[in-house]
Design an enzyme around this catalytic site. Structure first.
Site, PDB file in Angstrom:
ATOM      1  N   GLU A 333     -38.817   8.933   3.918  1.00  0.00           N
ATOM      2  CA  GLU A 333     -37.864   8.932   2.799  1.00  0.00           C
ATOM      3  C   GLU A 333     -38.333   9.782   1.619  1.00  0.00           C
ATOM      4  O   GLU A 333     -38.147   9.394   0.468  1.00  0.00           O
ATOM      5  CB  GLU A 333     -37.612   7.493   2.328  1.00  0.00           C
TER       6      GLU A 333
HETATM    7  C1  ACM Z   1     -38.978   2.946   6.262  1.00  0.00           C
HETATM    8  O1  ACM Z   1     -38.337   1.923   6.587  1.00  0.00           O
HETATM    9  N1  ACM Z   1     -38.666   3.615   5.178  1.00  0.00           N
HETATM   10  C2  ACM Z   1     -40.071   3.434   7.082  1.00  0.00           C
END
Ligand code: ACM
Length: 521
Positions: A333
């Site tokens: 992310e």
């Molecule tokens: C995640 O759930 N951002 C690895």
């Protein structure tokens, strides 16, 4: 269970000899357990109802050289509820024994074991102490659930008779605990370690830093912990592990044959560091601390040399605290890091991990960077097509499977689950069990799967009861997906085996979700 009069008489005599009431032996319990009920399901198991073994005050534990640690652990498991001495001795000398033996059996590999329970004794054989430890986890499930009680229970203790031959399908069976969104004290982490170890989980991934808090002392950047560790989601209390506390946790996990994989998430999920040290921001101005649950807004300054000094210092100190092979460098992310910067960052940081003698693991986004073949991308998508992950597998990387719609323990079970999130959907007990790591991602077959991991993110999780409610009963199912041969996969049978675990959780004080899908008795 059918017992001959002679066996019953012998039992009454032995109990009377122990000063226990004879009535405790008068009504032997129905066969509430069997070698065929063990979770995770063994490779093979043959019950022998005439082979039940009775623990008595005279039972001893024998241990080959190299088996003493597991023998002491077994004794520690069996003593509180039985109150029996169960001494660990080199030879049984005619006494009834549980014998732990080390040998060379090509069928069972490094983590497998063979367990034989017969009237005259229990024999557990393995090639390593890891295998013996796994066998002990099966053995404890052959005793009444009351064996898990922390206090003496006056009753008979019968180990269900039969034979198990067992070894894991995948090398890695893991759990992850996010100690960054909420902090969990060392004793809480140890409690979780004990809970997961009983299902043959062999790795614990600790998510040690995120936007809302930094949880590990780094001596060269001391404010990371003392300042960056003060915060947690929602303004809840923060905290951090000193290096001494962290070493103790790692050693405790090792005593449960669990390897700790520490994670520092980067280049995103870094607000706690960037609010603590201004020089980690491109404009040299510290960002404010954050205790909300947004994701994707933070990024280390990719163009700045100090960023890599920071990473190297953290990696060096973390590597020195880590006996395991892997450091987890996050990588998920990173929405505020432009793609070219992300690749530049990964190409600088992955060699730093190697410089300190460790291998890289990271969330599956690291697959874009074409990491070294020793790196293990951790897949957290929903399955199907992921060309970068498939390309990594084709290039020889092993992939760790944590599909969010099956393996994320922070997803709600139902819309009414009071804790957790639902962005990956609702994950009822059956969803956590009904998947196959070897067919989940196109192009990643059985031989490219490193194993499975069940992550527990803690935005909404604040207490040990919360951890347990989300992990049980899903974690045992994910552990079984990682351990048991695919041929044993059968929801209708599993839901009944799982139900038989519940009295054990009650005796252990585990707060679990009584899913209507499971055949509780
Ligand atoms: C995640 O759930 N951002 C690895």
């Amino acid at each position: 269970m059918r017992l001959s009069r002679a066996v019953l008489t012998a039992a009454v005599v032995s109990l009377t000899a122990a000063g226990l009431p004879a009535s405790a032996a008068a009504a032997p319990a129905a066969p509430e357990r069997s070698v065929t009920d063990v979770v995770p399901a063994p490779v093979s198991a043959q019950a022998d109802p005439r082979g039940d073994f009775r623990l008595t005050p005279f039972t001893v534990i024998t241990a080959d050289r190299g088996a003493g640690q597991v023998a002491d652990y077994l004794r520690g498991l069996l003593r509180p509820a039985t109150g029996y001495p169960l001494p660990v001795v080199p030879r049984a000398a005619g006494l009834p024994a549980i014998s732990l033996k080390l040998g060379h059996d090509a069928r069972i590999g490094t983590e497998g074991y063979e367990l034989k329970v017969a009237r005259d004794g229990v024999t557990l054989k393995a090639n390593t102490s890891d295998g013996l430890f796994d066998g002990v986890q099966s053995l404890r499930q052959l005793l009444p659930a009351a064996i898990e009680s922390p206090r003496v229970q006056h009753r008979t203790w019968t180990v269900a008779g039969g034979t198990i031959l067992d070894y894991p399908r995948f090398a890695q069976r893991g759990a992850m605990l996010d100690v960054a969104r909420h902090f969990f004290k060392p004793d809480q982490v140890k409690r979780y370690i004990d809970q997961i170890a009983q299902y043959k989980v062999n790795t614990l991934h600790l998510h040690l830093a995120d936007d809302q808090g930094w949880r590990i002392e780094i001596k060269s950047w001391p404010k990371l912990a003392t300042v960056g560790g003060q915060t947690a989601v929602g303004g809840d209390p923060g905290g951090y592990y000193t290096q001494a506390q962290y070493k103790d946790l790692v050693a405790y996990a090792a005593s449960r044959h669990i390897t700790v994989i520490p994670e520092i998430d980067m280049p995103g999920h870094t607000n706690a560091a960037q609010s603590t040290y201004a020089e980690l921001n491109c404009d040299g101005v510290a960002v404010p601390p954050r205790t909300d649950t947004e994701v994707g807004y933070s990024s280390l300054c990719i163009s700045s040399p100090i960023t890599y000094q920071f990473v190297e210092d953290v990696v060096r100190e973390l590597a020195a605290l880590t006996p395991g092979e892997y450091l987890h460098i996050g990588g998920d992310e990173a929405h505020s890091t432009p793609p070219a910067d992300y690749l530049a960052f990964e190409r600088k940081v992955q060699p730093i991990v190697a410089k300190y003698g460790k291998k890289v693991t990271g969330w599956h986004e690291i697959a874009k960077s074409v990491p070294p073949v020793s790196a293990v991308p951790q897949y957290w998508g929903f399955g199907g097509d992921d060309p970068d992950v498939a390309a990594a597998a084709a290039g020889g990387n092993k992939i760790l499977m944590s599909p969010a719609n099956h393996a994320y323990l922070d997803m709600k079970y139902t819309p009414r689950t009071p804790l957790g999130q639902d962005w990956a959907g609702l994950v009822e007990v059956r969803d956590s069990y009904d998947w196959d790591p070897a067919t989940l991602v196109n192009g990643v077959g059985e031989s490219q799967v490193a194993g499975v991991e069940a992550p527990l993110w803690t935005e909404t999780i604040r207490t040990s009861d919360d951890i347990e409610y989300m992990a049980f009963p899903r974690l045992p199912g994910i552990a079984e997906i990682g351990w048991s041969p695919r041929s044993t996969h059968d929801w209708d049978a599993y839901r009944l085996r799982l139900a038989k675990q519940a009295p054990r959780w009650v005796a252990q004080g585990i707060d679990f979700y009584r899913s209507p899908q499971v055949g509780w008795q």
